[in-house]
Design a protein around this motif. Structure first.
Motif, PDB file in Angstrom:
ATOM      1  N   UNK A 163     -43.337 -10.433 -29.926  1.00 38.79           N
ATOM      2  CA  UNK A 163     -44.133  -9.215 -29.765  1.00 38.79           C
ATOM      3  C   UNK A 163     -45.558  -9.500 -30.249  1.00 38.79           C
ATOM      4  N   UNK A 164     -46.523  -9.282 -29.377  1.00 36.07           N
ATOM      5  CA  UNK A 164     -47.915  -9.640 -29.656  1.00 36.07           C
ATOM      6  C   UNK A 164     -48.805  -8.394 -29.681  1.00 36.07           C
ATOM      7  N   UNK A 165     -49.680  -8.340 -30.654  1.00 32.26           N
ATOM      8  CA  UNK A 165     -50.697  -7.286 -30.653  1.00 32.26           C
ATOM      9  C   UNK A 165     -51.733  -7.610 -29.582  1.00 32.26           C
ATOM     10  N   UNK A 166     -52.142  -6.598 -28.822  1.00 31.57           N
ATOM     11  CA  UNK A 166     -53.125  -6.791 -27.760  1.00 31.57           C
ATOM     12  C   UNK A 166     -54.298  -5.851 -27.996  1.00 31.57           C
ATOM     13  N   UNK A 167     -55.498  -6.392 -28.021  1.00 35.70           N
ATOM     14  CA  UNK A 167     -56.727  -5.603 -28.100  1.00 35.70           C
ATOM     15  C   UNK A 167     -57.512  -5.863 -26.821  1.00 35.70           C
ATOM     16  N   UNK A 168     -57.885  -4.794 -26.128  1.00 38.99           N
ATOM     17  CA  UNK A 168     -58.640  -4.916 -24.886  1.00 38.99           C
ATOM     18  C   UNK A 168     -60.121  -4.721 -25.200  1.00 38.99           C
ATOM     19  N   UNK A 169     -60.921  -5.714 -24.851  1.00 40.61           N
ATOM     20  CA  UNK A 169     -62.366  -5.692 -25.127  1.00 40.61           C
ATOM     21  C   UNK A 169     -63.158  -5.575 -23.830  1.00 40.61           C
ATOM     22  N   UNK A 196     -49.252   0.079 -19.035  1.00 43.88           N
ATOM     23  CA  UNK A 196     -50.392   0.112 -18.117  1.00 43.88           C
ATOM     24  C   UNK A 196     -51.586   0.829 -18.721  1.00 43.88           C
ATOM     25  N   UNK A 197     -51.345   1.928 -19.449  1.00 42.80           N
ATOM     26  CA  UNK A 197     -52.482   2.694 -19.978  1.00 42.80           C
ATOM     27  C   UNK A 197     -53.322   1.864 -20.957  1.00 42.80           C
ATOM     28  N   UNK A 198     -52.730   0.790 -21.482  1.00 45.37           N
ATOM     29  CA  UNK A 198     -53.476  -0.082 -22.385  1.00 45.37           C
ATOM     30  C   UNK A 198     -54.589  -0.821 -21.652  1.00 45.37           C
ATOM     31  N   UNK A 199     -54.350  -1.190 -20.388  1.00 47.98           N
ATOM     32  CA  UNK A 199     -55.312  -2.000 -19.636  1.00 47.98           C
ATOM     33  C   UNK A 199     -55.983  -1.216 -18.515  1.00 47.98           C
ATOM     34  N   UNK A 200     -55.725   0.092 -18.443  1.00 47.13           N
ATOM     35  CA  UNK A 200     -56.194   0.898 -17.315  1.00 47.13           C
ATOM     36  C   UNK A 200     -57.712   0.976 -17.220  1.00 47.13           C
ATOM     37  N   UNK A 201     -58.408   0.848 -18.351  1.00 46.61           N
ATOM     38  CA  UNK A 201     -59.863   0.971 -18.336  1.00 46.61           C
ATOM     39  C   UNK A 201     -60.581  -0.333 -18.002  1.00 46.61           C
ATOM     40  N   UNK A 202     -59.826  -1.369 -17.706  1.00 49.28           N
ATOM     41  CA  UNK A 202     -60.444  -2.670 -17.464  1.00 49.28           C
ATOM     42  C   UNK A 202     -60.628  -3.416 -18.767  1.00 49.28           C
ATOM     43  N   UNK A 203     -61.560  -4.356 -18.769  1.00 46.15           N
ATOM     44  CA  UNK A 203     -61.783  -5.167 -19.952  1.00 46.15           C
ATOM     45  C   UNK A 203     -60.850  -6.365 -19.994  1.00 46.15           C
ATOM     46  N   UNK A 204     -60.938  -7.122 -21.079  1.00 51.05           N
ATOM     47  CA  UNK A 204     -60.171  -8.358 -21.240  1.00 51.05           C
ATOM     48  C   UNK A 204     -59.166  -8.199 -22.375  1.00 51.05           C
ATOM     49  N   UNK A 205     -57.856  -8.295 -22.075  1.00 47.70           N
ATOM     50  CA  UNK A 205     -56.841  -8.227 -23.147  1.00 47.70           C
ATOM     51  C   UNK A 205     -56.818  -9.533 -23.944  1.00 47.70           C
ATOM     52  N   UNK A 226     -54.424  -9.584 -16.144  1.00 41.60           N
ATOM     53  CA  UNK A 226     -53.488  -8.581 -15.656  1.00 41.60           C
ATOM     54  C   UNK A 226     -53.040  -8.990 -14.261  1.00 41.60           C
ATOM     55  N   UNK A 227     -51.739  -9.241 -14.097  1.00 38.77           N
ATOM     56  CA  UNK A 227     -51.206  -9.668 -12.803  1.00 38.77           C
ATOM     57  C   UNK A 227     -50.797  -8.491 -11.931  1.00 38.77           C
ATOM     58  N   UNK A 228     -50.237  -7.451 -12.554  1.00 37.88           N
ATOM     59  CA  UNK A 228     -49.684  -6.348 -11.753  1.00 37.88           C
ATOM     60  C   UNK A 228     -49.521  -5.134 -12.659  1.00 37.88           C
ATOM     61  N   UNK A 229     -49.749  -3.950 -12.096  1.00 37.53           N
ATOM     62  CA  UNK A 229     -49.553  -2.708 -12.852  1.00 37.53           C
ATOM     63  C   UNK A 229     -48.749  -1.707 -12.027  1.00 37.53           C
ATOM     64  N   UNK A 230     -48.103  -0.791 -12.720  1.00 36.25           N
ATOM     65  CA  UNK A 230     -47.294   0.243 -12.092  1.00 36.25           C
ATOM     66  C   UNK A 230     -47.607   1.559 -12.792  1.00 36.25           C
ATOM     67  N   UNK A 231     -48.288   2.453 -12.082  1.00 37.38           N
ATOM     68  CA  UNK A 231     -48.696   3.719 -12.678  1.00 37.38           C
ATOM     69  C   UNK A 231     -47.492   4.599 -12.997  1.00 37.38           C
ATOM     70  N   UNK A 232     -46.518   4.646 -12.092  1.00 42.79           N
ATOM     71  CA  UNK A 232     -45.366   5.531 -12.267  1.00 42.79           C
ATOM     72  C   UNK A 232     -44.561   5.155 -13.497  1.00 42.79           C
ATOM     73  N   UNK A 233     -44.348   3.864 -13.703  1.00 41.55           N
ATOM     74  CA  UNK A 233     -43.574   3.415 -14.865  1.00 41.55           C
ATOM     75  C   UNK A 233     -44.456   3.158 -16.088  1.00 41.55           C
ATOM     76  N   UNK A 234     -45.765   3.198 -15.910  1.00 37.00           N
ATOM     77  CA  UNK A 234     -46.716   2.900 -16.990  1.00 37.00           C
ATOM     78  C   UNK A 234     -46.450   1.517 -17.591  1.00 37.00           C
TER      79      UNK A 234
END
Length: 349
Positions: A163-169, A196-205, A226-234
C-alpha cells in the motif's frame, strides 16, 4: 550438369536483383537528402551494410525521424543479432516499443512486442522487464474463502508494503503544488489501483518508497502514469513510469463470500500518515448504481482513499473509497470483484 548450371544462374540472378533492389532503396532514400546530410547518410548506410552496429543503430534512428518505420525495423532486426549484448538490448527494446505502439496489425504486433521485450529483459534490462509486464493483462487472484486468520501485527507486516501513499502534484511557475492525497494498492510489480477522484484533476501522481532510515533517495521516488479510469466505480489504474519494482498483493476475496460481521482491516494514508492500520467489521454489502461496495466500521478518512481493505487472512476485499462522518461512522470500499471487472475493462480500452 545443365540443371546445376540453371540453378546457379537463377541464384546469381536473384542475388543480382537483391543487390539492385538494395541499391535502388538506398538511391531512393538518399534522393530526399542533400549536401552534408546525404554524405553522412551514405557513410552510415555503407557502414551499416558492412555490419557495424553503431551505424545500424544510427541508420534506424534516421529512418524513424523520416517516418521510414519499415526500413528502421529491418536495420534493428539486423542489430538485434549483434554479438554485443548491449547492442542487442538497444535493438530489442526499440523494436518492442515500435510494435507495442502500432495497432495496425492488432494482436500480432502485441505478440511481437512481448517477444522483443522478453529477450532484452532476459539480458538484464529492467525497463524491458517493466514493459513486458505492462503488456500482460492485470488481474486479481481470487480465493474462495478467508483461510487462516493472522494477527493484526502479522497482517500489517505482510500487506502494508503493498500500500503506497500517493500525492498528486501540478507544476507551477514557482514549483510544485499538491493537488490531492490518497493511497494505492499494488497488484503486480509495476501497477497499482487507486481511486479515480484522486487523479481526476490531472497532475502527476508521486509516491516515496521511504526506507527505514527516513532518508529519501532518488531511487525511492516513484512516478506514476494513469493508464485507465472508471468514473462509475471511482477507480484508476496506475503504472510506474520507471524505477524499482513494487511490493504487491493480488490475492482477493469477492463480495459473495464476504460475511457481514467478519473482521476487516484497512491500510492507507489518513491525513498523509502513510501505512496506517485501522480495524473494524463488515457492516453491510451494498450496491449503488450497479456497483458493489463493502460497508465497514474500519475508519476511512482523507488520504485513505485508494487504500486496501483486507480480511483477517490478508485477502483484499475492497479498495477503500470514502467515509461519511455525519450521523455516525460509515465507511465504504469498492468490492474486490468490481476491482477485477475494472481491470478487465482496462484491457479493452
Amino acid at each position: 550438369m545443365k540443371s546445376r548450371l540453371s540453378v546457379l544462374l537463377v541464384l546469381l540472378l536473384l542475388a543480382g536483383c537483391g543487390a539492385i533492389a538494395g541499391a535502388q532503396q538506398q538511391a531512393d532514400d538518399t534522393s530526399r537528402l542533400s549536401g552534408a546530410h546525404r554524405s553522412t547518410f551514405d557513410d552510415d548506410y555503407a557502414a551499416a551494410a558492412n555490419g557495424q552496429p553503431d551505424a545500424q543503430y544510427r541508420l534506424a534512428q534516421r529512418y524513424l525521424e523520416g517516418e521510414g518505420k519499415a526500413q528502421a525495423i529491418i536495420w534493428l532486426e539486423r542489430l538485434s543479432k549483434s554479438r554485443d549484448p548491449q547492442w542487442q538490448v538497444l535493438a530489442h527494446a526499440l523494436l518492442g516499443e515500435l510494435y507495442a505502439g502500432d495497432d495496425s496489425a492488432g494482436r500480432s504486433n502485441n505478440l511481437r512486442a512481448k517477444h522483443h521485450f522478453s529477450v532484452c529483459a532476459a539480458l538484464g534490462d529492467s525497463d524491458c522487464d517493466r514493459r513486458l509486464a505492462l503488456l500482460t493483462p492485470p488481474g486479481l487472484q481470487q480465493v474462495a474463502q478467508a483461510g487462516a486468520a493472522m494477527s493484526a501485527a502479522s497482517l500489517y507486516e505482510a500487506r502494508s508494503p503493498a500500500v503506497y501513499k500517493v500525492v498528486v502534484y501540478r507544476q507551477l511557475n514557482v514549483g510544485l503544488e499538491p493537488l490531492s492525497l490518497g493511497s494505492a494498492v499494488a497488484i503486480d510489480a509495476y501497477r497499482a489501483v487507486t481511486s479515480r477522484h484522486l487523479v481526476a484533476q490531472g497532475g502527476v501522481p508521486v509516491s516515496i518508497n521511504r526506507q527505514e532510515d527516513n532518508l529519501v533517495r532518488e531511487s525511492d521516488i516513484l512516478i506514476w502514469q494513469v493508464l485507465y479510469t472508471d468514473t462509475r466505480r471511482d477507480l484508476a489504474l496506475l503504472a510506474l513510469k520507471d524505477g524499482q519494482r513494487l511490493t504487491f498483493s493480488n490475492r482477493a476475496r469477492f463480495s459473495d463470500s464476504v460475511q457481514v460481521g467478519e473482521k476487516v482491516l484497512a491500510i492507507g494514508a489518513p491525513a498523509g500518515f502513510d501505512k496506517t492500520l485501522t480495524e473494524g467489521i463488515v457492516s453491510a454489502r451494498r450496491s449503488e448504481n450497479g456497483v458493489g461496495f463493502v460497508q465497514t466500521t474500519a475508519p476511512i478518512s482523507y488520504g485513505s482513499s485508494g487504500g486496501g481493505l483486507f480480511d483477517e487472512s490478508g485477502n483484499l476485499v475492497g479498495i477503500t473509497i470514502r467515509g461519511v462522518k455525519a450521523w455516525g461512522n460509515f465507511n465504504f470500499a469498492v468490492a474486490a470483484d468490481e476491482v477485477q471487472a475494472f481491470l478487465e475493462d482496462s484491457t479493452r480500452h
